[in-house]
Design a protein around this motif. Structure first.
Motif, PDB file in Angstrom:
ATOM      1  N   ASN A  57       0.785  -1.115   0.068  1.00 15.64           N
ATOM      2  CA  ASN A  57       0.019   0.101  -0.006  1.00 15.64           C
ATOM      3  C   ASN A  57       1.053   1.159  -0.031  1.00 15.64           C
ATOM      4  N   GLN A  58       1.835   1.270   0.887  1.00 18.60           N
ATOM      5  CA  GLN A  58       2.780   2.499   1.065  1.00 18.60           C
ATOM      6  C   GLN A  58       3.604   2.663  -0.274  1.00 18.60           C
ATOM      7  N   TYR A  59       4.074   1.423  -0.810  1.00 17.30           N
ATOM      8  CA  TYR A  59       4.782   1.908  -2.073  1.00 17.30           C
ATOM      9  C   TYR A  59       3.900   2.556  -3.094  1.00 17.30           C
ATOM     10  N   VAL A 100      -6.063   0.334  -1.358  1.00 21.11           N
ATOM     11  CA  VAL A 100      -6.873   0.018  -0.189  1.00 21.11           C
ATOM     12  C   VAL A 100      -7.319  -1.463  -0.682  1.00 21.11           C
ATOM     13  N   LEU A 101      -7.458  -1.768  -2.004  1.00 25.21           N
ATOM     14  CA  LEU A 101      -8.096  -3.120  -2.270  1.00 25.21           C
ATOM     15  C   LEU A 101      -6.860  -4.178  -1.902  1.00 25.21           C
ATOM     16  N   VAL A 102      -5.759  -3.957  -2.015  1.00 29.19           N
ATOM     17  CA  VAL A 102      -4.746  -4.994  -1.538  1.00 29.19           C
ATOM     18  C   VAL A 102      -4.713  -4.984  -0.046  1.00 29.19           C
ATOM     19  N   VAL A 103      -4.901  -3.978   0.783  1.00 26.71           N
ATOM     20  CA  VAL A 103      -5.099  -4.431   2.401  1.00 26.71           C
ATOM     21  C   VAL A 103      -6.538  -5.102   2.571  1.00 26.71           C
ATOM     22  N   GLY A 104      -7.635  -4.548   1.692  1.00 25.42           N
ATOM     23  CA  GLY A 104      -8.933  -5.585   1.841  1.00 25.42           C
ATOM     24  C   GLY A 104      -8.565  -7.052   1.651  1.00 25.42           C
ATOM     25  N   ILE A 136      -8.692 -12.241  13.953  1.00 15.75           N
ATOM     26  CA  ILE A 136      -9.701 -11.786  13.260  1.00 15.75           C
ATOM     27  C   ILE A 136      -9.945 -10.272  13.695  1.00 15.75           C
ATOM     28  N   ALA A 137      -9.403 -10.117  14.959  1.00 12.39           N
ATOM     29  CA  ALA A 137      -9.300  -8.397  15.493  1.00 12.39           C
ATOM     30  C   ALA A 137      -8.525  -7.622  14.688  1.00 12.39           C
ATOM     31  N   ILE A 138      -7.568  -8.214  14.187  1.00 15.33           N
ATOM     32  CA  ILE A 138      -6.233  -7.475  13.495  1.00 15.33           C
ATOM     33  C   ILE A 138      -7.014  -7.261  11.997  1.00 15.33           C
ATOM     34  N   GLY A 139      -7.474  -8.207  11.530  1.00 14.41           N
ATOM     35  CA  GLY A 139      -8.355  -8.320  10.078  1.00 14.41           C
ATOM     36  C   GLY A 139      -9.372  -7.374   9.962  1.00 14.41           C
ATOM     37  N   LEU A 140     -10.237  -7.088  11.250  1.00 15.21           N
ATOM     38  CA  LEU A 140     -11.207  -6.027  11.293  1.00 15.21           C
ATOM     39  C   LEU A 140     -10.611  -4.694  11.433  1.00 15.21           C
ATOM     40  N   MET A 141      -9.582  -4.561  12.119  1.00 17.56           N
ATOM     41  CA  MET A 141      -8.935  -3.220  12.173  1.00 17.56           C
ATOM     42  C   MET A 141      -8.531  -2.903  10.914  1.00 17.56           C
ATOM     43  N   MET A 142      -7.922  -3.598   9.935  1.00 17.72           N
ATOM     44  CA  MET A 142      -7.160  -3.457   8.606  1.00 17.72           C
ATOM     45  C   MET A 142      -8.601  -3.119   7.812  1.00 17.72           C
ATOM     46  N   PHE A 143      -9.685  -3.942   7.898  1.00 21.67           N
ATOM     47  CA  PHE A 143     -10.922  -3.434   7.362  1.00 21.67           C
ATOM     48  C   PHE A 143     -11.261  -1.937   7.405  1.00 21.67           C
TER      49      PHE A 143
END
Length: 333
Positions: A54-56, A89-93, A207-214
């Motif tokens: 994402n940051q690249y 953001v699609l990559v992060v999703g 799961i919590a980390i994934g939700l934070m990413m979302f």
């Protein structure tokens, strides 16, 4: 190609630093996951890979958005950054989805991981590195907002000034805030699983980390969707209205638009002036006001037009100048 590398020099530096740091962190976590099979470590690996990619994208997008207007694209490339961020953001999703799926498997069918010491050491190092990037991004937020603070201001005061930061800087700050929080959460989950045998906690942490990413995905998507369409910056409208009405040559403001163009602002205004001014005096006043507006934070393009004062007040919604904006600036001589 030479123009491309020249543009890269003007890319958002915090995003490049964060990308390189997250690449290192992702490699560390990936190696640790390979040897331990820890699901929380997998979640953190996916998180760091997503952040780095994402940051690249953000760094390259912020650089290309500074390309000068061309005959084919006369309005410039400012909104290119918003489009790049929408794609990024699609990559992060995708990474967030994989993180949640893997976490669900661990939550419903817990499997004991190996390499407890490796997991703890790698996660501890990653948390320190991610916090360092978060601190640097916080300093950049304050710099872009024109705010000074103490040693802890980048991780305290910066939250109140995020709305004044450039899109790329804001994204880096948010991603590394989640990354640091996720690292702490993963470390806690690994410790609890090891000392209590409650293995499902690692799945819950994933799961919590994934939700934070979302959450980051949705936040960034909505902000940059508005930017790609062309969103008015209400705070800067109020700020520039103060700048103009404080000038003795300005009788009233008939129209004023401040539109976000990627990292920069495009300003168009119609101002009422003394109808007795000569053409030369009006021309000099127009140049002075244009330079005054251009000297304000993030303003990159301005169009000032005049109309004769008709004796009526048109600009009636001037409000108190918000403290989150920097002091009024005078144009450079």
């Amino acid at each position: 190609m030479s123009e491309f590398f020249t543009l890269l020099k003007g890319g958002n530096k915090p995003s490049l630093l964060a990308a390189v740091m997250n690449t290192v962190i992702a490699i560390m976590k990936g190696i640790a996951f390979f040897f331990t099979g820890n699901v929380a470590m997998f979640a953190e690996t996916m998180h760091s890979i997503g952040d780095a990619a994402n940051q690249y994208f953000v760094f390259i997008g912020s650089a290309l958005s500074k390309k000068a207007p061309t005959q084919r694209f006369p309005n410039g490339f400012g909104r290119l950054l918003n489009l790049v961020l929408l794609g990024a953001v699609l990559v992060v999703g995708i990474m967030a989805y994989e993180t949640i799926v893997e976490g669900w498997h661990q939550l419903t069918h817990p499997v004991e991981a190996e390499g407890f010491i490796i997991s703890v050491v790698v996660l501890s190092i990653a948390i320190i590195l991610e916090f360092a990037v978060l601190y640097k991004a916080g300093k950049e937020v304050l710099h872009e907002a024109g705010v000074k603070g103490g040693i802890m201001a980048p991780v305290t005061t910066s939250f109140g000034h995020l709305n004044r930061a450039k899109p790329a800087t804001k994204l880096v700050f948010m991603e590394d805030l989640v990354a640091t929080s996720g690292g702490v959460l993963a470390l806690i989950a690994v410790l609890i699983a090891h000392f209590t045998g409650f293995l499902a906690i690692e799945g819950a942490a994933s799961i919590a980390i994934g939700l934070m990413m979302f959450y980051v995905v949705m936040k960034v998507f909505l902000e940059n969707a508005r930017g790609a369409i062309g969103e008015t910056d209400e705070q800067m409208v109020n700020h520039i209205a103060h700048v103009l009405l404080d000038h003795p040559g300005v009788r009233d403001i008939k129209e004023l638009e401040v539109v976000k163009e990627g990292e920069f602002l495009h300003v168009e205004t119609k101002i009422e002036i003394d109808p007795e001014l000569s053409i030369k005096e009006a021309d000099e006043l127009q140049d002075l006001l244009a330079q005054l507006i251009l000297s304000q934070p993030s303003v990159d393009d301005v169009l000032v037009t005049f109309d004769a004062d008709d004796g009526e007040t048109h600009w009636k919604h001037l409000s108190t100048r918000p403290e989150s904006l920097p002091p009024l600036r005078e144009p450079k001589a």
